[in-house]
Motif scaffolding. Structure first.
Motif, PDB file in Angstrom:
ATOM      1  N   ASP A  68       5.208  -6.821   8.606  1.00 14.22           N
ATOM      2  CA  ASP A  68       4.810  -7.729   9.678  1.00 14.22           C
ATOM      3  C   ASP A  68       5.795  -8.896   9.703  1.00 14.22           C
ATOM      4  N   PRO A  69       6.685  -8.948  10.698  1.00 13.30           N
ATOM      5  CA  PRO A  69       7.711 -10.002  10.705  1.00 13.30           C
ATOM      6  C   PRO A  69       7.142 -11.395  10.996  1.00 13.30           C
ATOM      7  N   VAL A  70       5.959 -11.458  11.594  1.00 12.62           N
ATOM      8  CA  VAL A  70       5.357 -12.761  11.882  1.00 12.62           C
ATOM      9  C   VAL A  70       4.773 -13.366  10.616  1.00 12.62           C
ATOM     10  N   ALA A  71       3.982 -12.591   9.898  1.00 15.66           N
ATOM     11  CA  ALA A  71       3.354 -13.077   8.667  1.00 15.66           C
ATOM     12  C   ALA A  71       4.251 -12.896   7.449  1.00 15.66           C
ATOM     13  N   GLN A  72       5.386 -12.190   7.646  1.00 17.82           N
ATOM     14  CA  GLN A  72       6.311 -11.925   6.548  1.00 17.82           C
ATOM     15  C   GLN A  72       5.606 -11.270   5.351  1.00 17.82           C
ATOM     16  N   ARG A  73       4.918 -10.159   5.634  1.00 11.65           N
ATOM     17  CA  ARG A  73       4.223  -9.445   4.569  1.00 11.65           C
ATOM     18  C   ARG A  73       4.195  -7.952   4.890  1.00 11.65           C
ATOM     19  N   ASN A  74       3.978  -7.157   3.850  1.00 12.30           N
ATOM     20  CA  ASN A  74       3.859  -5.718   3.996  1.00 12.30           C
ATOM     21  C   ASN A  74       2.386  -5.310   3.937  1.00 12.30           C
ATOM     22  N   VAL A  75       2.025  -4.356   4.782  1.00 13.64           N
ATOM     23  CA  VAL A  75       0.647  -3.856   4.816  1.00 13.64           C
ATOM     24  C   VAL A  75       0.698  -2.333   4.736  1.00 13.64           C
ATOM     25  N   ARG A  76      -0.130  -1.766   3.865  1.00 10.51           N
ATOM     26  CA  ARG A  76      -0.173  -0.320   3.709  1.00 10.51           C
ATOM     27  C   ARG A  76      -1.313   0.277   4.538  1.00 10.51           C
ATOM     28  N   TYR A  77      -0.986   1.338   5.257  1.00  8.50           N
ATOM     29  CA  TYR A  77      -1.961   2.093   6.043  1.00  8.50           C
ATOM     30  C   TYR A  77      -2.001   3.517   5.506  1.00  8.50           C
ATOM     31  N   GLU A  78      -3.186   4.063   5.334  1.00  5.27           N
ATOM     32  CA  GLU A  78      -3.329   5.436   4.849  1.00  5.27           C
ATOM     33  C   GLU A  78      -3.193   6.419   6.018  1.00  5.27           C
ATOM     34  N   THR A  79      -2.366   7.420   5.856  1.00  4.81           N
ATOM     35  CA  THR A  79      -2.176   8.432   6.895  1.00  4.81           C
ATOM     36  C   THR A  79      -3.376   9.365   6.924  1.00  4.81           C
ATOM     37  N   PHE A  80      -3.923   9.554   8.103  1.00  9.73           N
ATOM     38  CA  PHE A  80      -5.089  10.421   8.258  1.00  9.73           C
ATOM     39  C   PHE A  80      -4.689  11.855   7.958  1.00  9.73           C
ATOM     40  N   LEU A  81      -5.502  12.548   7.154  1.00  9.10           N
ATOM     41  CA  LEU A  81      -5.197  13.915   6.758  1.00  9.10           C
ATOM     42  C   LEU A  81      -5.899  14.917   7.668  1.00  9.10           C
ATOM     43  N   PRO A  82      -5.289  16.069   7.906  1.00  8.60           N
ATOM     44  CA  PRO A  82      -5.867  17.059   8.830  1.00  8.60           C
ATOM     45  C   PRO A  82      -7.246  17.556   8.431  1.00  8.60           C
TER      46      PRO A  82
END
Length: 617
Positions: A471-485
């Motif tokens: 996130d370039p605004v908050a200058q932080r990384n966020v992890r999202y889990e990929t949905f599995l089939p």
């Protein structure tokens, strides 16, 4: 003189009065709950009421609402109302009142004399349909005949008439959704060709070429999150809000989107017309036969195989439900269903395919009052997979002429051009307590819908089962889990297996709504990002694109930004696709992104379906 003797008790009381009222209720129920008496109003209640005053009092509507509630359960579908409202809403009296209203409605439809409120009741019955509602409307009330009659009356009405096809957005939208939801593909195939052609080339055509004049979103596009009062704008007109009586409650509901229904109906019937028309193979004879032939001749673009594949692509059409009648007399109304778990009640009900449509109408009548915890407007994982469809556009000159003059509609039909649309999508989920990335900010104070509500300069790093988003605004990384089939069980999202109270929402009219489904308290979903691309096969034919987007959970709006995979190919355009899922189709509007977001840019409609059918309820 012999005085007459006093009659005995048995002589002064009719035989009917010696039978307990509870038994007469059963007799009356079974007399009317027969398979051959399923369609239409109950046939034998009047005859029983005429026997004597005692029986009239025992089985009339005012004195015995439980009888009519049981007859409702026999003649109409009840799983969807039970699932969506809960048992507290569905009292014997409220069900009986709904039964009375629907019996009157069926007669009104049959006589082709419906009000807008009657159209709402028809629409809600189809949203709750598990097989019985549609048969009452179609087979007894002759809904198809009414739709043809009412559509013609409104289309032929003068522009200053209150019921004009193009002016009365609420009624026209309800009619169109009934046209869509009650016709299967087989129904359309045997439809009168004059009716079908009139819909495609006349009644719907002008709605599609000028779709920007009609509502296409349930909430303002200015904000991804719940918008603050006084800070909203939208490039689309708001959908009308109606006050509707349903199960004896007065509800405020957002009218379903007119532009979406018109495009779905138009597409289904256009596909049927194409089925009956021979494809001109001579028109594509100069193209390579297939991709292997194209590679051998070092040519780019579509092949004959690609053209034929596009020509044969069809959206997902509604289907009719199977009819299962339940004739037994329940001691306690709906008790058996209430004892089922929510998941079992969901899986045994075909009406679940319309749950999201219901929740959007229910919660989006006032976007300022929505809270994210009380929605069910989107099913996580529904976008996963390969999608194929098309988009339509008019010429730029025609579009500008329509935008410049809101009342302009040329006498000559405006041409619509169809273009293939293919993409493969993945979903990435963020769960509480992780804070998702914030939305972007555009030049007019909105949350940058033209960048899919994402901050400019966003960077995504792909991993095996997750992505890391910077996130370039908050200058932080966020992890999202990929949905599995594998479904929801493949991620942290899981539905409660027991019936749970859910979250309640206080309405302005004083009613509480209880959502029957909830995410686990500590693992609730709070954001969904979408990434995608065109496959190598489809990209070689129609161009390679990348997709990134977001899903607005409070109304289920999907926004995807499509950009060329090759950054130097700016001529391919930077387009935004916004829409909802309906009956297994992703349908909505595309627009270019060079015009200010609050203005009507160059745009058109699109529809695509999931080839794997994964998103079909």
């Amino acid at each position: 003189m012999v005085l007459p003797t006093q009659p005995s008790f048995m002589e002064s009381v009719s035989i009917a009065e010696t039978v307990p009222i509870e038994l007469w209720e059963r007799i009356t129920y079974y007399a009317n709950a027969r398979e051959d008496a399923f369609l239409g109003p109950p046939r034998d209640i009047v005859n029983i009421c005429l026997v004597c005053r005692f029986l009239n009092s025992a089985v009339n509507f005012g004195d015995n609402p439980s009888l009519y509630a049981r007859l409702f359960r026999f003649k109409f579908d009840y799983r969807a109302p039970l699932r969506r409202f809960g048992r507290d809403w569905l009292t014997s009296r409220s069900i009986a009142l709904e039964f009375k209203k629907r019996i009157i409605l069926l007669k009104q439809v049959r006589q082709k004399e419906c009000s807008t409120q009657d159209l709402w009741t028809c629409y809600l019955m189809i949203l709750e349909n598990d097989g019985r509602n549609e048969r009452q409307l179609i087979e007894w009330a002759h809904l198809y005949g009414y739709l043809k009659h009412e559509t013609c009356v409104r289309y032929e009405a003068t522009l200053d008439s209150t019921i004009n096809w193009f002016k009365d957005t609420e009624a026209t939208s309800l009619l169109l959704w009934l046209w869509w939801m009650t016709f299967s593909r087989d129904d359309v195939r045997i439809e009168n060709s004059h009716v079908r052609d009139s819909l495609v080339y006349h009644l719907l055509h002008n709605l599609i070429v000028a779709s920007f004049r009609y509502p296409k979103l349930y909430g303002p596009e200015s904000h991804f999150k719940i918008p603050p009062a006084g800070c909203i704008w939208s490039s689309t007109p708001p959908t009308p809000v109606a006050r509707v009586n349903h199960f004896s409650k007065e509800l405020y509901l957002a009218t379903p989107l007119l532009s979406v229904a018109s495009f779905l109906i138009w597409t289904l019937r256009l596909e049927t017309i194409r089925e009956n028309t021979d494809f001109d193979l001579g028109a594509i004879s100069s193209l390579p036969l297939d991709r292997e032939d194209a590679i051998a001749h070092r040519t780019q673009g579509p092949t004959q195989a690609d053209i034929l594949k596009f020509h044969q692509t069809q959206i997902r059409a509604p289907t009719h439900c199977s009819l299962v009648l339940c004739t037994f007399f329940e001691e306690e109304i709906l008790t058996q269903e209430c004892e089922q778990s929510v998941e079992r009640l969901l899986l045994s009900s075909d009406s679940r395919r319309y749950d999201q449509d219901w929740y959007r109408s229910w919660t989006c009548f006032d976007s300022l009052s929505i809270t994210p915890s009380n929605h069910n407007a989107y099913v996580p994982g529904a976008l996963l997979g390969d999608w194929e469809g098309f988009f339509v556009q008019t010429s730029l000159d025609d579009h500008i002429a329509l935008v410049d003059d809101p009342n302009h509609m040329p006498s000559d039909p405006i041409s619509l051009y169809r273009h293939p649309l293919y993409f493969t999508l993945k979903e990435h989920h963020c769960f509480h307590p992780v804070v998702p990335i914030g939305p972007g900010t555009d030049c007019i104070g909105g949350e940058d819908v033209l960048n899919a509500w994402l901050p400019q300069g966003l960077k995504i790093q792909q991993y095996e089962n997750e992505i890391e988003v910077f996130d370039p605004v908050a200058q932080r990384n966020v992890r999202y889990e990929t949905f599995l089939p594998g479904g929801l069980e493949g991620t942290k999202v899981r539905l409660q297996s027991e019936k749970v109270p859910g979250t309640s929402r206080k309405l302005g009219n004083g009613y509480n709504y209880t959502n029957s489904f909830t995410l686990s308290k500590n693992e609730s979903l709070n954001d969904i990002l979408v990434t995608g691309k065109t496959s190598e096969e489809n990209g070689a034919a129609w161009g390679h694109y990348l997709f990134i987007g977001r899903i607005r959970l409070w109304d289920g709006l999907i926004v995807l930004l499509r950009t060329p995979r090759d950054p130097t190919r700016s001529n391919l355009g930077r387009w935004l696709f916004r829409g909802y899922l309906h009956d297994g189709n992703f349908v909505g509007h595309w627009r270019e992104t060079s015009t200010s977001p609050n203005l009507t840019g160059y745009q058109g409609e699109f529809v695509a379906h999931n080839r794997d059918g994964r998103n079909c309820m």
